[in-house]
Design a protein around this motif. Structure first.
Motif, mmCIF file in Angstrom:
data_model
loop_
_atom_site.group_PDB
_atom_site.id
_atom_site.type_symbol
_atom_site.label_atom_id
_atom_site.label_comp_id
_atom_site.label_asym_id
_atom_site.label_seq_id
_atom_site.Cartn_x
_atom_site.Cartn_y
_atom_site.Cartn_z
ATOM 1 N N GLU A 93 14.209 -4.850 -2.001
ATOM 2 C CA GLU A 93 14.126 -5.737 -0.700
ATOM 3 C C GLU A 93 12.729 -4.592 0.152
ATOM 4 N N MET A 94 12.723 -3.724 0.631
ATOM 5 C CA MET A 94 11.441 -3.649 1.119
ATOM 6 C C MET A 94 10.313 -3.768 0.364
ATOM 7 N N ASP A 95 9.958 -3.494 -1.088
ATOM 8 C CA ASP A 95 9.063 -4.006 -1.818
ATOM 9 C C ASP A 95 8.494 -5.511 -1.666
ATOM 10 N N GLU A 96 9.214 -6.350 -0.776
ATOM 11 C CA GLU A 96 9.295 -7.528 -0.542
ATOM 12 C C GLU A 96 9.146 -7.769 0.206
ATOM 13 N N LEU A 97 9.814 -7.157 1.259
ATOM 14 C CA LEU A 97 9.386 -6.808 2.541
ATOM 15 C C LEU A 97 7.776 -6.408 2.993
ATOM 16 N N SER A 98 6.690 -5.846 2.132
ATOM 17 C CA SER A 98 5.597 -4.765 2.039
ATOM 18 C C SER A 98 4.045 -6.077 1.714
ATOM 19 N N GLN A 99 4.945 -6.951 0.651
ATOM 20 C CA GLN A 99 4.587 -8.210 0.243
ATOM 21 C C GLN A 99 3.617 -9.414 1.810
#
Length: 125
Positions: A93-99
């Motif tokens: 989720e954090m990876d997706e948020l960073s993108q």
């Protein structure tokens, strides 16, 4: 015909090194409250905090914020005078948020308070 010396030089030299960067452990998604707190810190110690690069760590929250919430926090921090430059490691989720918010994810970034006994986060996929 003589060779142009610029043909053999790099246009930019990329190096990796240690950078002193602050980690901001976000404990509320209230952008007004967080922005006011950081603005006060900037006012009290402008040489330390004004235009300071910070890594946002949403690991102190019960859930990952959505992109709109994260953008509101980022905007409030910009208005306060600090510069969020990345998100701290985390879950998928954090990876997706960073993108979604256009900030890199620093997968290996760990603050010292997390080495003192807090649980390890899930490894990135």
């Amino acid at each position: 015909m003589a060779a142009n010396p610029l043909d053999y030089e790099q246009a930019g030299e990329l190096k990796f090194g240690q950078v002193g960067i602050a980690n901001l452990r976000v404990r509320t998604l209230d952008p007004g409250r967080l922005g006011a707190e950081m603005a006060e810190r900037v006012q009290r110690a402008p040489k330390l905090f004004a235009r300071a690069a910070v890594v946002l760590d949403f690991g102190g929250l019960s859930r990952c914020p959505d992109a709109a919430q994260a953008r509101a926090v980022i905007d409030a921090l910009h208005a306060a005078g600090v510069l969020p430059v990345a998100l701290a490691y985390g879950t998928r989720e954090m990876d997706e948020l960073s993108q979604a918010v256009g900030l890199p994810l620093l997968a290996k970034f760990r603050a010292s308070y997390e080495r003192d006994g807090e649980a390890e986060p899930a490894a990135p996929p």
